[in-house]
Write a protein that holds these residues in place. Structure first.
Motif, PDB file in Angstrom:
ATOM      1  N   ARG B  11     -39.162 -57.088 -16.728  1.00  0.00           N
ATOM      2  CA  ARG B  11     -40.324 -57.574 -17.491  1.00  0.00           C
ATOM      3  C   ARG B  11     -41.593 -56.832 -17.046  1.00  0.00           C
ATOM      4  NH1 ARG B  11     -40.242 -62.746 -20.144  1.00  0.00           N
ATOM      5  NH2 ARG B  11     -42.385 -63.084 -19.513  1.00  0.00           N
ATOM      6  N   ARG B  12     -41.676 -56.607 -15.743  1.00  0.00           N
ATOM      7  CA  ARG B  12     -42.836 -55.901 -15.221  1.00  0.00           C
ATOM      8  C   ARG B  12     -42.886 -54.461 -15.726  1.00  0.00           C
ATOM      9  NH1 ARG B  12     -47.723 -56.643 -12.117  1.00  0.00           N
ATOM     10  NH2 ARG B  12     -48.508 -54.536 -12.260  1.00  0.00           N
ATOM     11  N   GLU B  13     -41.719 -53.821 -15.757  1.00  0.00           N
ATOM     12  CA  GLU B  13     -41.667 -52.443 -16.293  1.00  0.00           C
ATOM     13  C   GLU B  13     -42.194 -52.393 -17.725  1.00  0.00           C
ATOM     14  OE1 GLU B  13     -37.685 -50.995 -13.819  1.00  0.00           O
ATOM     15  OE2 GLU B  13     -37.645 -51.029 -16.019  1.00  0.00           O
ATOM     16  N   ILE B  14     -41.829 -53.432 -18.462  1.00  0.00           N
ATOM     17  CA  ILE B  14     -42.246 -53.455 -19.870  1.00  0.00           C
ATOM     18  C   ILE B  14     -43.755 -53.712 -19.990  1.00  0.00           C
ATOM     19  CG2 ILE B  14     -41.999 -54.681 -22.078  1.00  0.00           C
ATOM     20  CD1 ILE B  14     -39.012 -55.157 -21.248  1.00  0.00           C
ATOM     21  N   THR B  15     -44.264 -54.681 -19.234  1.00  0.00           N
ATOM     22  CA  THR B  15     -45.709 -54.938 -19.360  1.00  0.00           C
ATOM     23  C   THR B  15     -46.525 -53.769 -18.800  1.00  0.00           C
ATOM     24  OG1 THR B  15     -45.782 -56.245 -17.306  1.00  0.00           O
ATOM     25  CG2 THR B  15     -45.480 -57.468 -19.380  1.00  0.00           C
ATOM     26  N   ASP B  16     -45.991 -53.083 -17.789  1.00  0.00           N
ATOM     27  CA  ASP B  16     -46.675 -51.878 -17.304  1.00  0.00           C
ATOM     28  C   ASP B  16     -46.724 -50.807 -18.401  1.00  0.00           C
ATOM     29  OD1 ASP B  16     -47.245 -52.894 -14.844  1.00  0.00           O
ATOM     30  OD2 ASP B  16     -45.698 -51.786 -13.741  1.00  0.00           O
ATOM     31  N   THR B  60     -48.518 -59.243 -20.804  1.00  0.00           N
ATOM     32  CA  THR B  60     -49.300 -58.128 -20.252  1.00  0.00           C
ATOM     33  C   THR B  60     -50.668 -58.619 -19.794  1.00  0.00           C
ATOM     34  OG1 THR B  60     -48.167 -56.596 -21.737  1.00  0.00           O
ATOM     35  CG2 THR B  60     -50.225 -55.832 -20.741  1.00  0.00           C
ATOM     36  N   HIS B  61     -51.300 -59.437 -20.644  1.00  0.00           N
ATOM     37  CA  HIS B  61     -52.602 -59.998 -20.275  1.00  0.00           C
ATOM     38  C   HIS B  61     -52.477 -60.791 -18.978  1.00  0.00           C
ATOM     39  CE1 HIS B  61     -56.082 -62.837 -20.604  1.00  0.00           C
ATOM     40  NE2 HIS B  61     -56.687 -61.742 -21.017  1.00  0.00           N
ATOM     41  N   ARG B  62     -51.427 -61.608 -18.892  1.00  0.00           N
ATOM     42  CA  ARG B  62     -51.227 -62.424 -17.685  1.00  0.00           C
ATOM     43  C   ARG B  62     -50.969 -61.567 -16.459  1.00  0.00           C
ATOM     44  NH1 ARG B  62     -47.872 -67.180 -20.613  1.00  0.00           N
ATOM     45  NH2 ARG B  62     -49.710 -68.286 -21.381  1.00  0.00           N
ATOM     46  N   SER B  63     -50.245 -60.479 -16.619  1.00  0.00           N
ATOM     47  CA  SER B  63     -49.946 -59.636 -15.458  1.00  0.00           C
ATOM     48  C   SER B  63     -51.219 -58.940 -14.956  1.00  0.00           C
ATOM     49  CB  SER B  63     -48.827 -58.630 -15.776  1.00  0.00           C
ATOM     50  OG  SER B  63     -49.328 -57.399 -16.242  1.00  0.00           O
ATOM     51  N   VAL B  64     -52.085 -58.537 -15.897  1.00  0.00           N
ATOM     52  CA  VAL B  64     -53.353 -57.928 -15.472  1.00  0.00           C
ATOM     53  C   VAL B  64     -54.209 -58.955 -14.740  1.00  0.00           C
ATOM     54  CG1 VAL B  64     -55.532 -56.936 -16.278  1.00  0.00           C
ATOM     55  CG2 VAL B  64     -53.386 -56.172 -17.289  1.00  0.00           C
ATOM     56  N   GLU B 106     -57.045 -51.785 -15.794  1.00  0.00           N
ATOM     57  CA  GLU B 106     -57.171 -53.217 -16.069  1.00  0.00           C
ATOM     58  C   GLU B 106     -58.357 -53.511 -16.985  1.00  0.00           C
ATOM     59  OE1 GLU B 106     -55.375 -54.699 -11.734  1.00  0.00           O
ATOM     60  OE2 GLU B 106     -57.490 -55.013 -12.199  1.00  0.00           O
ATOM     61  N   ALA B 107     -59.482 -52.841 -16.716  1.00  0.00           N
ATOM     62  CA  ALA B 107     -60.688 -53.100 -17.514  1.00  0.00           C
ATOM     63  C   ALA B 107     -60.491 -52.651 -18.963  1.00  0.00           C
ATOM     64  CB  ALA B 107     -61.895 -52.391 -16.897  1.00  0.00           C
ATOM     65  N   ILE B 108     -59.799 -51.524 -19.155  1.00  0.00           N
ATOM     66  CA  ILE B 108     -59.539 -51.054 -20.520  1.00  0.00           C
ATOM     67  C   ILE B 108     -58.650 -52.054 -21.254  1.00  0.00           C
ATOM     68  CG2 ILE B 108     -58.353 -49.294 -21.907  1.00  0.00           C
ATOM     69  CD1 ILE B 108     -59.306 -47.207 -19.872  1.00  0.00           C
ATOM     70  N   VAL B 109     -57.602 -52.525 -20.561  1.00  0.00           N
ATOM     71  CA  VAL B 109     -56.667 -53.464 -21.193  1.00  0.00           C
ATOM     72  C   VAL B 109     -57.378 -54.784 -21.530  1.00  0.00           C
ATOM     73  CG1 VAL B 109     -54.563 -54.829 -20.838  1.00  0.00           C
ATOM     74  CG2 VAL B 109     -54.624 -52.423 -20.141  1.00  0.00           C
ATOM     75  N   LEU B 110     -58.135 -55.323 -20.563  1.00  0.00           N
ATOM     76  CA  LEU B 110     -58.842 -56.582 -20.831  1.00  0.00           C
ATOM     77  C   LEU B 110     -59.900 -56.396 -21.918  1.00  0.00           C
ATOM     78  CD1 LEU B 110     -59.234 -58.125 -17.262  1.00  0.00           C
ATOM     79  CD2 LEU B 110     -57.524 -58.634 -19.003  1.00  0.00           C
ATOM     80  N   GLY B 111     -60.584 -55.250 -21.893  1.00  0.00           N
ATOM     81  CA  GLY B 111     -61.586 -54.960 -22.927  1.00  0.00           C
ATOM     82  C   GLY B 111     -60.962 -54.897 -24.311  1.00  0.00           C
ATOM     83  N   ALA B 112     -59.792 -54.283 -24.391  1.00  0.00           N
ATOM     84  CA  ALA B 112     -59.095 -54.184 -25.686  1.00  0.00           C
ATOM     85  C   ALA B 112     -58.720 -55.573 -26.186  1.00  0.00           C
ATOM     86  CB  ALA B 112     -57.852 -53.309 -25.552  1.00  0.00           C
ATOM     87  N   PHE B 113     -58.234 -56.438 -25.274  1.00  0.00           N
ATOM     88  CA  PHE B 113     -57.908 -57.807 -25.679  1.00  0.00           C
ATOM     89  C   PHE B 113     -59.165 -58.564 -26.115  1.00  0.00           C
ATOM     90  CE2 PHE B 113     -53.854 -57.400 -23.224  1.00  0.00           C
ATOM     91  CZ  PHE B 113     -53.001 -57.820 -24.225  1.00  0.00           C
ATOM     92  N   GLN B 121     -57.356 -60.740 -33.721  1.00  0.00           N
ATOM     93  CA  GLN B 121     -56.111 -60.052 -33.399  1.00  0.00           C
ATOM     94  C   GLN B 121     -55.751 -60.366 -31.943  1.00  0.00           C
ATOM     95  OE1 GLN B 121     -55.339 -58.057 -36.217  1.00  0.00           O
ATOM     96  NE2 GLN B 121     -57.222 -59.036 -36.866  1.00  0.00           N
ATOM     97  N   GLY B 122     -54.648 -59.771 -31.489  1.00  0.00           N
ATOM     98  CA  GLY B 122     -54.283 -59.883 -30.079  1.00  0.00           C
ATOM     99  C   GLY B 122     -53.988 -61.313 -29.667  1.00  0.00           C
ATOM    100  N   ILE B 123     -54.541 -61.732 -28.530  1.00  0.00           N
ATOM    101  CA  ILE B 123     -54.283 -63.084 -28.051  1.00  0.00           C
ATOM    102  C   ILE B 123     -55.495 -63.947 -28.342  1.00  0.00           C
ATOM    103  CG2 ILE B 123     -52.659 -62.328 -26.292  1.00  0.00           C
ATOM    104  CD1 ILE B 123     -54.977 -62.521 -24.304  1.00  0.00           C
ATOM    105  N   THR B 124     -55.405 -65.224 -28.059  1.00  0.00           N
ATOM    106  CA  THR B 124     -56.497 -66.128 -28.422  1.00  0.00           C
ATOM    107  C   THR B 124     -57.701 -65.972 -27.498  1.00  0.00           C
ATOM    108  OG1 THR B 124     -55.807 -67.902 -26.946  1.00  0.00           O
ATOM    109  CG2 THR B 124     -54.789 -67.827 -29.132  1.00  0.00           C
ATOM    110  N   ALA B 125     -58.866 -66.369 -28.016  1.00  0.00           N
ATOM    111  CA  ALA B 125     -60.088 -66.347 -27.224  1.00  0.00           C
ATOM    112  C   ALA B 125     -59.933 -67.267 -26.012  1.00  0.00           C
ATOM    113  CB  ALA B 125     -61.282 -66.759 -28.069  1.00  0.00           C
ATOM    114  N   GLU B 126     -59.157 -68.344 -26.167  1.00  0.00           N
ATOM    115  CA  GLU B 126     -58.973 -69.309 -25.083  1.00  0.00           C
ATOM    116  C   GLU B 126     -58.388 -68.614 -23.844  1.00  0.00           C
ATOM    117  OE1 GLU B 126     -59.927 -72.292 -23.278  1.00  0.00           O
ATOM    118  OE2 GLU B 126     -60.477 -72.177 -25.375  1.00  0.00           O
ATOM    119  N   GLU B 127     -57.401 -67.750 -24.063  1.00  0.00           N
ATOM    120  CA  GLU B 127     -56.797 -66.978 -22.964  1.00  0.00           C
ATOM    121  C   GLU B 127     -57.844 -66.085 -22.294  1.00  0.00           C
ATOM    122  OE1 GLU B 127     -53.723 -66.442 -21.540  1.00  0.00           O
ATOM    123  OE2 GLU B 127     -52.711 -68.028 -22.644  1.00  0.00           O
ATOM    124  N   THR B 128     -58.670 -65.421 -23.120  1.00  0.00           N
ATOM    125  CA  THR B 128     -59.633 -64.474 -22.556  1.00  0.00           C
ATOM    126  C   THR B 128     -60.805 -65.191 -21.882  1.00  0.00           C
ATOM    127  OG1 THR B 128     -60.843 -64.244 -24.649  1.00  0.00           O
ATOM    128  CG2 THR B 128     -59.047 -62.702 -24.259  1.00  0.00           C
TER     129      THR B 128
END
Lengths: 202, 202
Positions: B11-16, B60-64, B106-113, B121-128
């Motif tokens: 799972r980690r390989e995939i989220t990476d 992926t969001h959770r792993s970051v 990490e910052a690029i990924v979180l910024g994209a979310f 799109q993506g995941i909910t605002a609640e998660e972010t």
């Protein structure tokens, strides 16, 4: 020359449609098909005005910058020559925040271009740099004026404080788009930021 | 239980792989195909671990968040009990900035979310929202400590100043990703921000 006018009107219809597509689904939703459908015209007609996707994305970015720039100049002119540095910077900053639906749309579109530039999509970073540079100059100039006028112990550092102000307002705009806070709390934060940079009158 | 370990490793390989796809081409580049290809496994295997695109985006969001959180706690623990509020806040803020390649990713990924959440799109605002809320609490607590300790005329407003600090750091991180400034100028700005909020020793 009605033909030229028509031409500009039609281009504007298309870039307005691009904005709405970005607001609805991000830059990734933008295709010749979705833009034509949003504008209520044929793909062929979009292609007549813009040969490539890059061309209409660039035109959309420019139209947002032109709208914001015009509104900005109007506000700036209305300030008058006797505006204090604080009033001038406050006008600049509140004009940048997504406090109404038009500024919200502009902020979403510019934000999408900014994010896309990081991963090399959308338009170039050079295009997205022009406006922040112009803003930094305006804010730095006003902070220099404030520095000269300031007789208190508070020390203004025009360059560092201008960077601080602009990074704070960028973060605030982004936060507002993501649903943090309200228009009221945003304006309160701008005033607090100005207190911190210019010093409070004590 | 080697099977469970394998499961987590896979799972980690995939989220990476998802992270790298986002860094390379934004969230819109993420599909079962691109992620499988980046991870060097079959689409079928990705589907075995994650039934839908939403599932691996959320993972992926959770792993970051977990990585950043762990690094953050390590830094926080290393500070020790006698750290001043200024030292504590400085550690928090510099940990958030994209000053090395991991934090940049990490910052690029979180910024994209974050950008994707604006247009639904993506995941909910609640998660972010979870991480910024936790950070606001930490910074506010430290500012309260500073307020109690402060004997000067400088007035700290813990809630307003915490919001100011976090919006400034958000804007700075975003600006750095887009290519403004350097690591050195970013750290300088953090120190200047702390001067403005906590007051300089004069």
């Amino acid at each position: 020359m009605p033909r030229l006018v028509d031409h500009e009107v039609r281009r504007r219809e298309i870039t307005d449609a691009v904005r709405r597509v970005i607001v609805g689904g991000g830059l990734e939703a933008v295709t010749f098909q979705t833009v034509a459908s949003e504008a209520g015209i044929s793909v062929r007609l979009v292609q007549y005005y813009f040969g490539t996707k890059s061309e209409f994305l660039l035109a959309t970015h420019r139209s947002v910058m032109a709208d914001a720039g015009a509104r900005f100049m109007q506000r700036w002119t209305a300030l008058g020559a006797d505006a204090t540095p604080r009033e001038a910077i406050r006008a600049v900053l509140t004009e940048l925040l997504p406090l109404d639906s038009q500024r919200r749309e502009e902020a979403i579109v510019l934000g999408a271009f900014g994010t896309a530039a990081i991963t090399g999509q959308g338009i170039t970073a050079e295009e997205t740099f022009a406006a922040p540079r112009a803003l930094a100059t305006i804010v730095t100039d006003q902070l220099r004026r404030a520095q000269v006028a300031d007789a208190s112990a508070h020390r203004i550092h025009p360059d560092l404080d201008a960077d601080l102000v602009l990074m704070a307002i960028g973060g605030l705009a982004q936060g507002m788009l993501q649903g943090y806070g309200t228009a009221k709390s945003a304006v309160e934060l701008v005033d607090h930021l100005l207190d911190r940079v210019l010093g409070t009158e004590t």
